[in-house]
Design an enzyme around this catalytic site. Structure first.
Site, mmCIF file in Angstrom:
data_model
loop_
_atom_site.group_PDB
_atom_site.id
_atom_site.type_symbol
_atom_site.label_atom_id
_atom_site.label_comp_id
_atom_site.label_asym_id
_atom_site.label_seq_id
_atom_site.Cartn_x
_atom_site.Cartn_y
_atom_site.Cartn_z
ATOM 1 N N ILE A 109 0.835 -1.197 0.000
ATOM 2 C CA ILE A 109 0.000 0.000 0.000
ATOM 3 C C ILE A 109 0.869 1.246 0.000
ATOM 4 C CG2 ILE A 109 -1.769 1.296 1.249
ATOM 5 C CD1 ILE A 109 -2.717 -1.420 2.411
ATOM 6 N N ARG A 133 -4.304 1.027 10.756
ATOM 7 C CA ARG A 133 -5.131 0.555 11.855
ATOM 8 C C ARG A 133 -5.148 1.660 12.916
ATOM 9 N NH1 ARG A 133 -7.120 -2.494 8.930
ATOM 10 N NH2 ARG A 133 -7.288 -4.769 9.054
ATOM 11 N N GLU A 169 -13.108 1.193 16.764
ATOM 12 C CA GLU A 169 -14.216 1.234 15.804
ATOM 13 C C GLU A 169 -15.389 0.412 16.308
ATOM 14 O OE1 GLU A 169 -11.004 1.285 12.202
ATOM 15 O OE2 GLU A 169 -12.740 -0.024 11.948
ATOM 16 N N HIS A 175 -13.740 3.734 7.954
ATOM 17 C CA HIS A 175 -13.080 2.512 7.501
ATOM 18 C C HIS A 175 -13.643 2.006 6.176
ATOM 19 C CE1 HIS A 175 -10.642 -1.207 8.955
ATOM 20 N NE2 HIS A 175 -10.439 -0.930 7.695
#
Lengths: 335, 334
Positions: free
Chosen positions: A168, A247, A276, A294
């Site tokens: 990523i 995260r 979350e 998210h």
């Protein structure tokens, strides 16, 4: 005649229905209807899942089973050899607990790179340009807002520090090049020039001290939990912009709120949160924070690709006894 | 020799020092705030007689109103140069200026990166269908009634107006794996196309997955996108506008969004800013920003500097650095 092995589905298949169904040539497909962790553990203890060779689990299935931790993993039937996790981040699965049981774990890297980097870029632009106040005021009928929000900054020439230059991070780097940002990175290991695409490798401290924008692109594990906390904020440039699509728990959220309140951090872009779906009220109430829930991989194309990837791992596990995307920590288990 | 006279209409946020330095070559006058009435009356009163060059902006337009025949007639006869801060200058009647032998400059290039960055932000937001969940998260509803978005990768981006900003949009969009096609008044030379495919206006509408408006507003481009054009587009097209609101018939856009012909849209500009069609304000399928295309410290300063540089050159050498293309063409005809 030997009975077919079982494949247990925890969570839902939303897109790759054909591919999922085609697994029934190789295995009996079963799914749990448990409403909660206790019920699921009872099912395991009662032998309901005996004969299951591979488990396909989704990120959302954690709402039912809870984490695949050192309490749950030992209770999985002895037949389980593989846990195929749909997601690039697999912090929901205690890999050590699985290794202790000789259970191999796969995830879905690669498929998520573009999608996550796109949200990452959206948040970098949103935070650096300071779009959030305008996005809120325009919907309230106040056009740009009163008083006018401060001007933003152009990405051109700014130093972007990428923490975690995996799939990523490298994908993000290529996109940020198009905005003429200067890219530096920190990683557990220095990458080859070619792989790094010309980005400069620096120590974690130097990244903190010299970045105008910091993007978190590393996995969550016990070493990286709260990697960004009070001490790190103090080392950063005043007016730094922070973006997190990795995260939530990598950042100490309470420390972030303090750093925002003191203007040490000028603005923030977040896709992930410590707890979350709860978002720290200090973030919710701050107009300089651009928040999305998210959604890093939430496109039709990528969700489908992730499911296909996870199903392929299940197929390979059942058919050939190997995973296609074994998690890096378990490389030694292969031997 | 007597110094020239220069007039600043509106205010400078980043370059007061540079403006003050112009006092070496010109007497400086300022009209920081007021109204059209008041400005016209001061002009007619002779307050600005002798002014050769003036600085105005898209921002100062709310003080003086458009530079049209009425205002140009009131301005002193000495005026030869209008140095405009803005890449868009639809609020200046160029033909009327040319008629009066007034040369006009704008601020191209300086705005390209910042505006393209907004276009990409809106494009990513619209493709990812972000507004619904952005609003839900803010209200404590996490993802709300969440729907999946789409990846930009392999989608066809159609750029209407491949000027400086359009090209900057193309460069960025390519990094996200998009395929670029464009329509322009005339095709660019191959080496400037950078792989983008030139198509007719109709083909652009019919075959683009995402349409980005990057053309200037003038009499012939007003409502260039209306019902007829929406009807030609692909079902589920994504429309992005960072150029000028009146390029799109806003009511027709609202209808196209309702019918889901347009799946999502990203807008920084509106037909009647700061008024926005209520159909857009309520729509969770649009990402909207309040015309902040160039709202950065760096770009605002660069734009102001460019205008001041035009102003200085107009005084010292009687010409402009970035004269508007309409006037350069007109000169060429002679």
């Amino acid at each position: 005649m030997a009975t077919k092995p079982k494949v247990l589905l925890l969570g839902k298949i939303e897109h790759a229905h054909e591919s999922w169904k085609s697994l029934s040539n190789l295995a009996d497909l079963v799914s749990s209807q448990a409403q909660g962790r206790a019920e699921f553990l009872e099912e395991c203890k009662a032998g309901r899942w005996d004969g299951v060779k591979a488990i396909y689990r989704t990120f959302d299935s954690m709402e039912i089973t809870g984490r695949f931790d050192s309490e749950l993993v030992p209770l999985l039937p002895g037949s389980v050899e593989f846990v195929c996790h749909n997601g690039a981040g697999y912090d929901q699965v205690d890999v050590n607990a699985c290794s202790d049981r000789k259970i191999k774990v796969s995830h879905t890297p690669g498929t998520v790179n573009d999608c996550t980097a796109d949200v990452n870029m959206f948040l970098i632009l949103g935070a650096l340009r300071g779009f959030n106040p305008g996005m809120l005021s325009i919907r309230e009928g106040n056009w740009r807002g009163h008083p006018l929000p401060p001007l933003g900054h152009d990405p051109e020439g700014k130093t972007l520090g990428i923490v975690g230059m995996g799939g990523i991070g490298r994908n993000l780097k290529k996109k940020c090049d198009a905005f003429s940002m200067k890219i530096i990175y920190h990683n557990r290991k220095r990458l080859s020039e070619e792989l790094a695409g010309g980005a400069a490798y620096v120590s974690f401290e130097e990244l903190l001290r010299t970045s105008d924008v910091i993007s978190l692109n590393l996995p969550l594990n016990k070493d990286t939990r709260h990697k960004i906390s009070t001490r790190e904020f103090e080392m950063m440039k005043k007016g730094v912009v922070i973006v997190n699509t990795a995260r939530g728990a990598i950042i100490d959220e309470a420390a972030l709120v303090k750093a925002l309140d003191s203007d040490q951090v000028a603005s923030v872009g977040l896709d992930v949160y410590e707890d979350e779906p709860k978002i720290h009220p200090g973030l919710m109430s701050n107009p300089r924070v651009i928040l999305v829930p998210h959604m890093g991989t939430w496109t039709a194309e990528t969700q489908c690709a992730m499911e296909e990837c996870n199903i392929s791992n299940v197929r390979s596990a059942v058919q050939d006894g190997v995973l296609l995307n074994l998690v890096p920590e378990q490389v030694d288990l292969e031997k | 020799m007597a110094k020239s006279n220069a007039l600043l209409i509106g205010t400078l946020s980043h370059t007061r020092k540079e403006w003050q330095a112009i006092s070496e070559i010109a007497n400086l006058h300022e009209y920081p705030d007021g109204s059209r009435e008041d400005f016209l009356s001061k002009c007619r009163n002779g307050d600005f007689d002798g002014v050769v060059a003036l600085y105005r902006s898209n921002d100062s337009n709310k003080i003086t109103g458009n530079f049209n025949d009425e205002l140009l007639d009131a301005l002193p006869k000495s005026l030869k140069f209008v140095c405009h801060n803005g890449a868009g200058y639809d609020n200046v009647d160029i033909a009327a200026c040319t008629k009066r032998d007034i040369s006009v400059s704008s601020t191209p290039v300086a705005v390209n990166a910042a505006t393209a960055d907004v276009a990409l932000f809106l494009m990513l937001g619209a493709l990812r269908n972000v507004t619904q969940c952005f609003q839900a998260a803010r209200k404590g509803n996490w993802r709300g009634d969440f729907k999946l978005g789409h990846d930009p990768k392999n989608k066809i981006l159609g750029i209407l107006g491949m000027g400086g900003i359009g090209s900057a949009v193309a460069t960025r969009a390519k990094a996200f794996g998009m395929k670029i096609q464009y329509h322009n008044r005339s095709q660019l030379p191959t080496k400037e196309e950078d792989g983008a495919k030139y198509v007719s206006f109709e083909e652009l509408l019919k075959t683009s997955d995402v349409l980005s408006l990057n053309l200037s507003l003038n009499a012939s481009t007003r409502h260039i996108i209306g019902k007829a054009q929406f009807d030609m587009m692909k079902d589920g097209v994504v429309v992005i506008n960072t150029a000028r609101g009146p390029l799109i018939d806003e009511a027709a856009l609202v209808d196209a969004l309702k019918s889901r012909k347009v799946w999502t849209a990203g807008l920084d500009v509106f037909e009647e800013e700061p008024k926005i069609h209520p159909g857009l304000l309520e729509d969770e399928n649009v990402v909207i920003l309040p015309h902040i295309g160039t709202a950065t410290f760096e770009t605002q300063r660069d734009m102001e500097l460019l205008v001041l540089d035009n102003l200085k050159l107009s005084i010292t050498e009687g010409r402009l650095i970035t004269q508007v293309p309409e006037q350069k063409k007109a000169k060429a005809k002679v």
